[in-house]
Each structure stands twice: as C-alpha cells, then as structure tokens.
Design a protein around this motif. Structure first.
Motif, PDB file in Angstrom:
ATOM      1  N   UNK A  78       4.805  21.029  -1.742  1.00  0.00           N
ATOM      2  CA  UNK A  78       5.283  20.478  -3.017  1.00  0.00           C
ATOM      3  C   UNK A  78       6.775  20.168  -2.976  1.00  0.00           C
ATOM      4  N   UNK A  79       7.541  21.014  -2.298  1.00  0.00           N
ATOM      5  CA  UNK A  79       9.002  20.846  -2.274  1.00  0.00           C
ATOM      6  C   UNK A  79       9.482  19.996  -1.094  1.00  0.00           C
ATOM      7  N   UNK A 166      14.063  23.610 -10.002  1.00  0.00           N
ATOM      8  CA  UNK A 166      13.148  24.188 -11.003  1.00  0.00           C
ATOM      9  C   UNK A 166      11.850  23.414 -11.176  1.00  0.00           C
ATOM     10  N   UNK A 167      11.517  22.537 -10.230  1.00  0.00           N
ATOM     11  CA  UNK A 167      10.243  21.831 -10.361  1.00  0.00           C
ATOM     12  C   UNK A 167       9.683  21.477  -8.983  1.00  0.00           C
ATOM     13  N   UNK A 168       8.810  22.336  -8.499  1.00  0.00           N
ATOM     14  CA  UNK A 168       8.262  22.127  -7.151  1.00  0.00           C
ATOM     15  C   UNK A 168       7.469  20.833  -7.065  1.00  0.00           C
ATOM     16  N   UNK A 169       6.702  20.583  -8.073  1.00  0.00           N
ATOM     17  CA  UNK A 169       5.707  19.517  -7.986  1.00  0.00           C
ATOM     18  C   UNK A 169       6.290  18.115  -8.154  1.00  0.00           C
ATOM     19  N   UNK A 173      11.292  15.134 -11.981  1.00  0.00           N
ATOM     20  CA  UNK A 173      11.350  15.883 -13.246  1.00  0.00           C
ATOM     21  C   UNK A 173      12.216  17.137 -13.142  1.00  0.00           C
ATOM     22  N   UNK A 175      15.070  19.535 -13.630  1.00  0.00           N
ATOM     23  CA  UNK A 175      16.149  19.642 -14.626  1.00  0.00           C
ATOM     24  C   UNK A 175      17.347  20.369 -14.035  1.00  0.00           C
ATOM     25  N   UNK A 199      11.396  31.546  -7.802  1.00  0.00           N
ATOM     26  CA  UNK A 199      10.334  30.554  -7.952  1.00  0.00           C
ATOM     27  C   UNK A 199       9.077  31.097  -7.309  1.00  0.00           C
TER      28      UNK A 199
ATOM     29  N   UNK B  95      -1.176  24.734  -9.553  1.00  0.00           N
ATOM     30  CA  UNK B  95      -0.514  23.542 -10.099  1.00  0.00           C
ATOM     31  C   UNK B  95      -1.427  22.946 -11.179  1.00  0.00           C
ATOM     32  N   UNK B 121       8.293  26.982 -16.854  1.00  0.00           N
ATOM     33  CA  UNK B 121       9.078  27.077 -15.620  1.00  0.00           C
ATOM     34  C   UNK B 121       8.820  28.400 -14.893  1.00  0.00           C
ATOM     35  N   UNK B 122       8.951  28.345 -13.571  1.00  0.00           N
ATOM     36  CA  UNK B 122       8.686  29.531 -12.739  1.00  0.00           C
ATOM     37  C   UNK B 122       9.573  30.721 -13.109  1.00  0.00           C
ATOM     38  N   UNK B 123      10.863  30.458 -13.202  1.00  0.00           N
ATOM     39  CA  UNK B 123      11.827  31.563 -13.377  1.00  0.00           C
ATOM     40  C   UNK B 123      11.500  32.396 -14.629  1.00  0.00           C
ATOM     41  N   UNK B 126       8.211  34.338 -14.099  1.00  0.00           N
ATOM     42  CA  UNK B 126       8.354  35.494 -13.194  1.00  0.00           C
ATOM     43  C   UNK B 126       9.072  36.643 -13.906  1.00  0.00           C
ATOM     44  N   UNK B 134       9.553  38.834  -6.885  1.00  0.00           N
ATOM     45  CA  UNK B 134      10.357  37.735  -6.340  1.00  0.00           C
ATOM     46  C   UNK B 134       9.716  36.375  -6.578  1.00  0.00           C
ATOM     47  N   UNK B 135       8.430  36.359  -6.910  1.00  0.00           N
ATOM     48  CA  UNK B 135       7.731  35.086  -7.113  1.00  0.00           C
ATOM     49  C   UNK B 135       6.650  34.838  -6.071  1.00  0.00           C
TER      50      UNK B 135
END
Lengths: 208, 172
Positions: A78-79, A166-169, A173, A175, A199, B95, B121-123, B126, B134-135
């Motif tokens: 994804x990244x 902040x957005x893997x996919x 997008x 931010x 993450x 996803x 958002x992930x952060x 988590x 850690x995620x």
C-alpha cells in the motif's frame, strides 16, 4: 546457617511469584528512543545487488533513513508508491537510505534474497534493499512491523520514527506526510513534530 | 377489489426493490450486525460497556494477516467455551475494499456475534486500543471484569496462551 540461606532465597522466590501476577506485555525489545544513537552501525548486511554494506557506510552528510520492510506485507504494498519519491527526497538532501528485510522466520516463504531481488526489480527500487540476517538490526532498533521507519541526523541520533504518512492506501489523500516533513525539517534545522507516530503494519517474522 | 389488486402489486414491487437495493449494496441486515463500522473512540466505549459484567478479549485482525488467520479459530472456540464469563471483541483492520472478504471469513468461522470494522486514521485507532501497541498485527488485549489489563501482546499466539490469560482474566 540454613536459616540465613532461607533469608536470602525467600525474597527471591516471593519476587518471582509476584511477577506472575503482573500484566504481560510481550515485546521483543524496547524501541529506540528519540535522541538515541543508531545501534549496530558496523554490522555488515548484503544488498540485493550483492554489495556488502554497513549503516555507517550508507549514512550520508545529513543522516540516514532506515526502513524495515519486506516482500509479503499488504501494508508495504500500500505504501510502496511512496518509497522511491521519499528515497529521492532523502538523497537530494544528503541523507542515505537503506531498507532492511527482517522477516527471518519466513525466508523460504517469500522473503529470501532471491525474492528480495525480484521485488527490487519489479518495483524499481532506487535505494539499498538488504537482508537483516537473524533480524538482528530490527531487534536492536526495536522495530515491530513492516514498514517501520527510523530517521537519524548527521550524528546518527534518532530524530523521527514510525509511519511514512497517515494514509497507506491513497497517496493523494495523505493529510500528514510525517516522514517527508521530518526529512525537510531535519535538513532545514527546524524542529520535527511529531517525532514519533504509529501505523498499522505486519508483525516482523522473528527467527524461531 | 381493483384497488386492493393495485395495493398488493405496489407492496410486492416495494418489497422487490428493497431486496434489490440490499443485494446491490452487498450486505444484508444480518451482515451489518456481524460486522459494524467503529472508530477507536467507539471501540473504547464498546469495550468499557462490558465492565462489571464480563472479561473481554480484544483481537485486531485482518484477512491478509497470516498469523491472524491462524489464531482466529482458537479465539472463536474459546469464546464459545467461556460464553458466560467472556466477551470477544474482534476488530478487522482490513482495507475498506476488503470488507466483503472480512465478512466472508467471519461467516466461514461461524462467528455469530457482532464484530467491528476499523474506521478512521491508524494513529488514533491504535492509541485508543492501547498505548503499548505499536500497530503490528495481530494484536490481543485481555481485560478482567473490572476493566484491568491482564495481558496484551503483538504477534500470533497458540490456543494455550489465549486460554491461560482468559482464565486469569475470569478469575481476577
């Protein structure tokens, strides 16, 4: 004499017993803290090109970027479209870049040197991609997942660690481009904020 | 008489359309109950709602995560074994495009209680679940009836480890 021995042994036994009641956090090792020196910088690793390197050698005038990554994790996939642009940004700013593959437990299942070479070729990696034998570096860094990034300054002190953004996919997008901002701020001498982020990612497959 | 025929036809038409919409959205009412969207904050509230009632095991998984898939049936078995004293909160971190795959997996595993699909958002997600996490996936956290953390870990685990901490959470 026996009573004296008991006085020594009893507190130890009690201590061990009490440990059993504490909450358990299974951690491989503690994560490097901001300001810590990069560990194991003289350990030799082999790149997909066959070149043998150390982190010391990869580091450039302004620092070093280490990314623990792999071939089999969907979060890496994804990244991945940001890997080359970030590497370009780092190198333009005299920061050396290396990606390390720590997935020692599944070398026969998609994470061998051959698989890494194929991935580097198919994805057009323009940075070092080396095998972290026995996941020694990942352990010393306290990395936990893939991808997991560590940015060091010219003194090889950790200045940023965590997520790429902040957005893997969806790159369009994003931010907060955490890592890009950290690189730019490191080079321009501005403060890095945030210095640590988190993450989701795949667990490192530690050697058994 | 003619009016009632029209009315019957109209009702059938509406029912047919509602059925079609549901099918096109790919989710039936029961699917929605099985896998609900939830943010980190909402999940915190859901987990806290069991305080004073049951021990809770939180497990964050994804269909692409091999160790998650491996350990998943152990947790389903243990939920059934300790139904009275334990509630398992499964959270899929897939996803968004893989939501139907997650749903399919839950059905295959015979999960018959509400589970959650991570949003946001992930952060924030988590941090809401654990400041020690850690995620990396999978992630598991076991709480006793009072909401105290008994254990939490990243990486996959065996049946015996899950059961050991579930028992500890139930008896604490």
């Amino acid at each position: 004499m026996r009573l004296y021995k008991l006085l020594y042994v009893l507190p130890i036994l009690l201590g061990v017993g009490l440990l059993a009641f504490l909450p358990v956090e299974d951690k491989i090792s503690d994560r490097l803290e901001i300001g810590s020196k990069a560990p194991l910088t003289d350990v030799k690793v082999t790149d997909v090109s066959g070149e043998v390197l150390t982190l010391e050698e990869v580091a450039d005038k302004n620092g070093l970027l280490v990314n623990f990554s792999c071939n089999t994790c969907p979060w890496v996939e994804a990244w991945e479209d940001r890997y080359n642009p970030i590497s370009k940004l780092a190198e333009e700013n005299d920061i050396g870049v290396i990606m390390l593959n720590p997935n020692a437990a599944i070398r026969d299942d998609g994470e061998s040197m051959k698989d890494m070479q194929a991935r580097a070729k198919s994805s057009g990696y323009d940075f070092y991609y080396a095998l972290d034998e026995g996941a020694k570096l990942a352990e010393a860094f306290g990395a936990t997942r893939t991808p997991d990034v560590f940015l060091f300054n010219s003194s090889m002190e950790l200045v940023y660690t965590g997520a790429i953004d902040d957005n893997a996919k969806a790159a369009e997008e994003v931010e907060q481009p955490f890592l890009k901002n950290a690189i730019k701020n490191l080079v321009s001498g501005k403060g890095i904020d945030p210095k640590t982020t988190k993450a989701l990612g795949c667990t490192i497959k530690w050697p058994k | 008489m003619r009016n009632s025929k029209y009315a019957a036809f109209f009702i059938c038409f509406v029912l047919f359309m509602v059925g079609s919409i549901n099918e096109s959205a790919g989710q039936t009412g029961s699917d929605k109950e099985l896998l609900k969207d939830a943010s980190g904050k909402e999940l915190q509230e859901i987990i806290s709602s069991y305080q004073g009632d049951k021990a809770v095991l939180v497990n964050v998984w994804a269909t692409w995560c091999a160790p998650c898939i491996e350990e998943f049936p152990y947790i389903v078995d243990l939920q059934k074994k300790y139904e009275e004293e334990l509630h398992v909160v499964f959270i899929s971190a897939d996803f968004p495009g893989q939501r139907s795959k997650a749903l399919e997996f839950l059905q295959e595993q015979n999960v018959n209680w509400t589970t959650y699909f991570k949003t946001g958002k992930d952060q924030a997600f988590i941090e809401a679940l654990s400041s020690d996490w850690s995620g990396a996936l999978p992630f598991t956290k076991v709480l006793n009836k009072d909401g105290e953390i008994i254990a939490s870990w990243e990486q996959g685990a065996e049946y015996e480890k899950f059961e050991r901490y579930i028992k500890k959470a139930i008896n604490n």
